[in-house]
Design an enzyme around this catalytic site. Structure first.
Site, short mmCIF file in Angstrom:
data_model
loop_
_atom_site.label_atom_id
_atom_site.label_comp_id
_atom_site.label_asym_id
_atom_site.label_seq_id
_atom_site.Cartn_x
_atom_site.Cartn_y
_atom_site.Cartn_z
N ARG A 90 0.84 -1.19 0.00
CA ARG A 90 0.00 0.00 0.00
C ARG A 90 0.87 1.24 0.00
O ARG A 90 1.96 1.24 0.55
CB ARG A 90 -0.87 0.01 1.27
CG ARG A 90 -1.78 1.21 1.39
CD ARG A 90 -2.27 1.43 2.81
NE ARG A 90 -1.21 1.70 3.75
CZ ARG A 90 -0.56 2.87 3.86
NH1 ARG A 90 -0.86 3.88 3.07
NH2 ARG A 90 0.40 3.03 4.76
N TRP A 91 0.37 2.28 -0.66
CA TRP A 91 0.95 3.61 -0.55
C TRP A 91 -0.20 4.57 -0.59
O TRP A 91 -1.30 4.24 -1.02
CB TRP A 91 2.00 3.88 -1.63
CG TRP A 91 1.51 3.67 -3.02
CD1 TRP A 91 0.94 4.60 -3.85
CD2 TRP A 91 1.52 2.44 -3.76
NE1 TRP A 91 0.59 4.01 -5.05
CE2 TRP A 91 0.94 2.70 -5.01
CE3 TRP A 91 1.94 1.16 -3.47
CZ2 TRP A 91 0.78 1.70 -5.98
CZ3 TRP A 91 1.78 0.17 -4.43
CH2 TRP A 91 1.22 0.45 -5.67
N SER A 92 0.06 5.80 -0.11
CA SER A 92 -1.05 6.71 0.19
C SER A 92 -1.52 7.61 -0.94
O SER A 92 -2.66 8.05 -0.92
CB SER A 92 -0.65 7.61 1.37
OG SER A 92 -0.42 6.82 2.51
N SER A 93 -0.66 7.92 -1.89
CA SER A 93 -1.07 8.89 -2.90
C SER A 93 -0.69 8.44 -4.30
O SER A 93 0.23 7.64 -4.48
CB SER A 93 -0.41 10.25 -2.61
OG SER A 93 0.99 10.17 -2.84
N GLN A 115 2.94 9.03 -5.00
CA GLN A 115 3.85 7.99 -4.53
C GLN A 115 3.83 6.78 -5.47
O GLN A 115 4.83 6.10 -5.63
CB GLN A 115 3.47 7.53 -3.12
CG GLN A 115 3.75 8.57 -2.06
CD GLN A 115 3.19 8.15 -0.71
OE1 GLN A 115 2.12 7.57 -0.62
NE2 GLN A 115 3.92 8.46 0.34
#
Length: 158
Positions: free
Chosen positions: A8-11, A14
């Site tokens: 997972r990554w937030s944006s 990213q």
């Protein structure tokens, strides 16, 4: 042991970098070294874990629902690069989620520190470790959120 890899990554920003390749690569190598059979790779692209959105609508939410429905009667290992991939919520919420997962028979594992959390090893040392890691991740996200809000306020002011 069967394993499910979670990244997972937030944006979206990213996502343009190496987050996917780095996390998947680290997790695949770790699973192979442990002799785990990877049965799925779950990716939450641009889904924040700070307020729990990933646990409500993302691939992680589907995994939890499957575990709750008994989809892994022989057990399963949920493997992530670090604990903060699984949650950046408050330490209390992150720890409660971990306890819930381990109560379902899921082994939560991280490449970072070569850790495995299961219902039989949640002793005081592990509890403190998880709470400290969760608190640090939450505080980091809180700082980022505050900085971003301030930057947007300045932009709107201009």
């Amino acid at each position: 042991m069967d394993a499910v890899i979670y990244v997972r990554w937030s944006s979206a920003e990213q996502g343009k970098g190496s987050s996917l390749e780095r996390q998947l690569g680290d997790c695949r190598r770790h699973a192979a070294a442990k002799g785990w059979n990877v049965v799925a790779e779950l990716v939450d692209d641009g889904v924040s874990a700070f307020r729990g959105r990933h646990a409500a609508v993302g691939e992680l939410a589907r995994f939890v629902a499957d575990a709750e429905a008994g989809a892994y009667p022989q057990g399963v290992t949920l493997l992530a690069e670090k604990l903060d991939r699984l949650s950046r919520e408050s330490a209390k919420k992150a720890f409660a989620w971990l306890v819930h997962m381990t109560d379902l028979g899921v082994v939560v594992a991280t490449v970072d520190g070569d850790r495995q959390y299961h219902r039989d090893n949640l002793d005081m040392q592990v509890i403190i470790e998880v709470i400290v890691k969760a608190q640090v991740a939450n505080e980091e996200s809180e700082k980022k959120s505050s900085r971003l809000a301030a930057a947007w306020a300045i932009k709107r002011g201009r």
